[in-house]
Design a protein around this motif. Structure first.
Motif, PDB file in Angstrom:
ATOM      1  N   MET A 153      -1.662  12.315  26.144  1.00  0.00           N
ATOM      2  CA  MET A 153      -0.863  12.694  25.173  1.00  0.00           C
ATOM      3  C   MET A 153      -0.331  14.209  25.245  1.00  0.00           C
ATOM      4  SD  MET A 153      -2.175  10.523  21.937  1.00  0.00           S
ATOM      5  CE  MET A 153      -3.781  10.796  21.832  1.00  0.00           C
ATOM      6  N   GLU A 156       2.480  14.353  27.681  1.00  0.00           N
ATOM      7  CA  GLU A 156       3.708  13.810  27.257  1.00  0.00           C
ATOM      8  C   GLU A 156       4.016  14.745  25.964  1.00  0.00           C
ATOM      9  OE1 GLU A 156       2.461   9.886  25.946  1.00  0.00           O
ATOM     10  OE2 GLU A 156       2.422   9.078  28.323  1.00  0.00           O
ATOM     11  N   ARG A 157       3.305  15.668  25.284  1.00  0.00           N
ATOM     12  CA  ARG A 157       3.730  16.392  24.289  1.00  0.00           C
ATOM     13  C   ARG A 157       3.818  15.543  23.176  1.00  0.00           C
ATOM     14  NH1 ARG A 157       7.886  20.981  26.614  1.00  0.00           N
ATOM     15  NH2 ARG A 157       6.480  21.841  28.410  1.00  0.00           N
ATOM     16  N   ASN A 158       2.870  14.683  22.952  1.00  0.00           N
ATOM     17  CA  ASN A 158       2.916  13.605  21.911  1.00  0.00           C
ATOM     18  C   ASN A 158       1.918  14.225  20.727  1.00  0.00           C
ATOM     19  OD1 ASN A 158       2.603  11.624  20.011  1.00  0.00           O
ATOM     20  ND2 ASN A 158       1.852  10.089  21.534  1.00  0.00           N
ATOM     21  N   ARG A 159       2.496  15.141  19.971  1.00  0.00           N
ATOM     22  CA  ARG A 159       1.953  16.012  18.999  1.00  0.00           C
ATOM     23  C   ARG A 159       1.357  14.891  17.874  1.00  0.00           C
ATOM     24  NH1 ARG A 159       5.237  21.460  18.148  1.00  0.00           N
ATOM     25  NH2 ARG A 159       4.874  22.438  20.384  1.00  0.00           N
ATOM     26  N   THR A 160       2.315  13.690  17.555  1.00  0.00           N
ATOM     27  CA  THR A 160       1.920  12.943  16.331  1.00  0.00           C
ATOM     28  C   THR A 160       0.663  12.331  16.723  1.00  0.00           C
ATOM     29  OG1 THR A 160       4.188  12.756  15.706  1.00  0.00           O
ATOM     30  CG2 THR A 160       2.715  11.253  15.212  1.00  0.00           C
ATOM     31  N   GLY A 161       0.776  11.748  18.079  1.00  0.00           N
ATOM     32  CA  GLY A 161      -0.490  10.867  18.493  1.00  0.00           C
ATOM     33  C   GLY A 161      -1.582  11.732  18.563  1.00  0.00           C
TER      34      GLY A 161
END
Length: 242
Positions: A153, A156-161
């Motif tokens: 994550m 992927e820079r998936n901050r929400t996740g």
């Protein structure tokens, strides 16, 4: 099983616990071999503890730094619920968690607790801090289990996740710990007998002083120099009381 620690300030009689047989048997073996005879209480901290068992302390010249000696083995931790760091407790020294996550004990070095007596307010505050530490430790373990997922994550820079997973793990850690502070037994013990509650669950306690607590008191109050080594050497001889 009991042992007698003889010093120039008097004798200390210690009862070894059957609940910690690995440490008990190892200690008795070393005592019978004369391993400790001539060693020093090489590290003494007032209102905390007295430490010995370093073979390098035998005949050590003044100013020599001590505390890393021992046999070529360590012992499996025997950290037991209900056995606490009360005043007079005999416990095994060890290296820190960063290099010793299994909390294995030194093969020979030990300490005897002095500590202090805490009031109700101090214990309440300490209990809160202890729970926070336990929740953080539980969270770190959970995060380690999800490391691959977290790294993916992040890539992927998936901050929400990441935030959702953090919230989930934090809630899980909180539920795991529940009553993570001091127990009623600990609070009673540390408000009357005294000791070092912050060491509970961290080091193996394998015995307690039955006679000579006044000698422990004298040793912990002695003047020390560099490395917490007593200015005047306090040599010991240990024998098994059959």
């Amino acid at each position: 099983m009991k042992v007698k620690i003889q010093t120039m300030l008097g004798d200390i009689v210690v009862r070894l616990y059957d609940e910690t047989p690995i440490h008990r048997d190892n200690f008795v073996k070393l005592v019978k071999e004369g391993y400790y005879d001539g060693t020093l209480f090489h590290r003494v901290i007032k209102d905390f503890m007295i430490q010995g068992g370093d073979p390098d302390s035998k005949g050590a010249p003044a100013g020599k730094m001590l505390g890393v000696g021992g046999p070529d083995y360590t012992l499996e931790a025997e950290i037991k619920d209900g056995i606490f760091h009360k005043r007079g407790a005999l416990a095994a020294a060890r290296q820190g968690d960063e290099v010793n996550p299994e909390r294995r004990s030194s093969g020979s070095q030990f300490y005897i607790v002095w500590g202090q007596v805490y009031n109700e307010g101090q214990l309440r505050q300490f209990s809160k801090q202890l729970k926070v530490q336990k929740v953080q430790a539980a969270f770190n373990e959970l995060a380690a289990e999800h490391r691959a997922e977290i790294m993916q994550m992040r890539r992927e820079r998936n901050r929400t996740g990441l935030q959702e997973l953090q919230d989930k793990l934090a809630a899980e850690a909180e539920s795991q710990v529940k009553d993570g502070g001091l127990t009623e037994e600990q609070q009673k013990l540390y408000s009357t007998v005294g000791g070092t509650p912050h060491l509970d669950g961290q080091y193996t306690v394998f015995g307690e002083v039955e006679e000579g607590l006044n000698v422990v008191e004298m040793i912990q109050a002695t003047a020390t120099g560099r490395g917490d080594r007593p200015v005047d050497d306090i040599e010991m001889r240990i024998t098994v009381i059959e």
